[in-house]
Design a protein around this motif. Sequence first.
Motif, PDB file in Angstrom:
ATOM      1  N   LEU A  62       0.831  -1.216   0.000  1.00 20.99           N
ATOM      2  CA  LEU A  62       0.000   0.000   0.000  1.00 20.99           C
ATOM      3  C   LEU A  62       0.861   1.259   0.000  1.00 20.99           C
ATOM      4  O   LEU A  62       0.562   2.227  -0.715  1.00 20.99           O
ATOM      5  CB  LEU A  62      -0.961  -0.013   1.184  1.00 20.99           C
ATOM      6  N   ASP A  63       1.951   1.248   0.773  1.00 21.92           N
ATOM      7  CA  ASP A  63       2.871   2.394   0.767  1.00 21.92           C
ATOM      8  C   ASP A  63       3.499   2.575  -0.610  1.00 21.92           C
ATOM      9  O   ASP A  63       3.624   3.693  -1.110  1.00 21.92           O
ATOM     10  CB  ASP A  63       3.973   2.210   1.815  1.00 21.92           C
ATOM     11  N   GLY A  64       3.904   1.468  -1.227  1.00 22.82           N
ATOM     12  CA  GLY A  64       4.506   1.528  -2.554  1.00 22.82           C
ATOM     13  C   GLY A  64       3.523   2.049  -3.601  1.00 22.82           C
ATOM     14  O   GLY A  64       3.893   2.859  -4.456  1.00 22.82           O
ATOM     15  N   ASN A  97       4.752  -0.692 -14.255  1.00 26.27           N
ATOM     16  CA  ASN A  97       5.196  -0.027 -13.025  1.00 26.27           C
ATOM     17  C   ASN A  97       4.749  -0.806 -11.798  1.00 26.27           C
ATOM     18  O   ASN A  97       5.480  -0.889 -10.806  1.00 26.27           O
ATOM     19  CB  ASN A  97       4.676   1.411 -12.961  1.00 26.27           C
ATOM     20  N   LEU A  98       3.550  -1.379 -11.855  1.00 26.34           N
ATOM     21  CA  LEU A  98       3.064  -2.197 -10.750  1.00 26.34           C
ATOM     22  C   LEU A  98       3.937  -3.435 -10.574  1.00 26.34           C
ATOM     23  O   LEU A  98       4.258  -3.826  -9.454  1.00 26.34           O
ATOM     24  CB  LEU A  98       1.605  -2.594 -10.979  1.00 26.34           C
ATOM     25  N   LYS A  99       4.337  -4.060 -11.694  1.00 27.05           N
ATOM     26  CA  LYS A  99       5.186  -5.251 -11.618  1.00 27.05           C
ATOM     27  C   LYS A  99       6.557  -4.891 -11.043  1.00 27.05           C
ATOM     28  O   LYS A  99       7.107  -5.633 -10.224  1.00 27.05           O
ATOM     29  CB  LYS A  99       5.335  -5.916 -12.995  1.00 27.05           C
ATOM     30  N   ASP A 100       7.101  -3.746 -11.462  1.00 21.23           N
ATOM     31  CA  ASP A 100       8.379  -3.308 -10.906  1.00 21.23           C
ATOM     32  C   ASP A 100       8.276  -3.142  -9.388  1.00 21.23           C
ATOM     33  O   ASP A 100       9.178  -3.554  -8.649  1.00 21.23           O
ATOM     34  CB  ASP A 100       8.824  -1.990 -11.538  1.00 21.23           C
ATOM     35  N   LEU A 101       7.182  -2.546  -8.931  1.00 20.42           N
ATOM     36  CA  LEU A 101       6.961  -2.373  -7.497  1.00 20.42           C
ATOM     37  C   LEU A 101       6.868  -3.734  -6.810  1.00 20.42           C
ATOM     38  O   LEU A 101       7.504  -3.959  -5.774  1.00 20.42           O
ATOM     39  CB  LEU A 101       5.681  -1.561  -7.242  1.00 20.42           C
ATOM     40  N   ALA A 102       6.095  -4.644  -7.379  1.00 16.14           N
ATOM     41  CA  ALA A 102       5.916  -5.977  -6.787  1.00 16.14           C
ATOM     42  C   ALA A 102       7.246  -6.707  -6.661  1.00 16.14           C
ATOM     43  O   ALA A 102       7.569  -7.262  -5.601  1.00 16.14           O
ATOM     44  CB  ALA A 102       4.936  -6.796  -7.627  1.00 16.14           C
ATOM     45  N   VAL A 103       8.034  -6.710  -7.717  1.00 15.75           N
ATOM     46  CA  VAL A 103       9.330  -7.401  -7.700  1.00 15.75           C
ATOM     47  C   VAL A 103      10.257  -6.751  -6.674  1.00 15.75           C
ATOM     48  O   VAL A 103      10.977  -7.447  -5.946  1.00 15.75           O
ATOM     49  CB  VAL A 103       9.964  -7.424  -9.107  1.00 15.75           C
TER      50      VAL A 103
END
Length: 172
Positions: A62-64, A97-103
Amino acid sequence: MTGNEITLPQMLERREERAEAQRLFLDKYKSPLVSFSMNIPGPIKTNELIRRAFDIGEILLLDGLARIGAEILYADEVHEDTGDELLLAVSNASPENLKDLAVSIETFSPVGRLFDIDIIDEHGRKLSRQDFRKCLICGKQAQDCARSRTHSVSELQEAVMKLLSENMERGL
């Protein structure tokens, strides 16, 4: 590892329910989805320690999302014996961008190896990692160890509990 054991049919039923929820979210929100759960081997999918790690992962996620300017359109959170899950429909962020955050979360959090953060684009396609995840025990490619059943479920559970215990003692 302590906790309530689940059966394969229970796990498969929950997987179908999760897939249906994802389809409904895609139809309704027509936006990328973030599906967060824990990668826990064996018949025990949650307990107090696993849930605490999930809660930390949720905070990091959530912070990311806030940091990259993503807007949460809708959230659904499930806590059952089959595991802890969070499904988010988001806007204002590309699936990439979401995938980058997840990884990044999976890679840099002390217990991130246990996080399973999937990104599904608005067309229902799951984005893949560019690199492979490492085995909890030997550090080789996790998919190879899983496919060949290199390690027993009890060895994997022991590695999970050791990782969780060590990091929860430090306050993660």
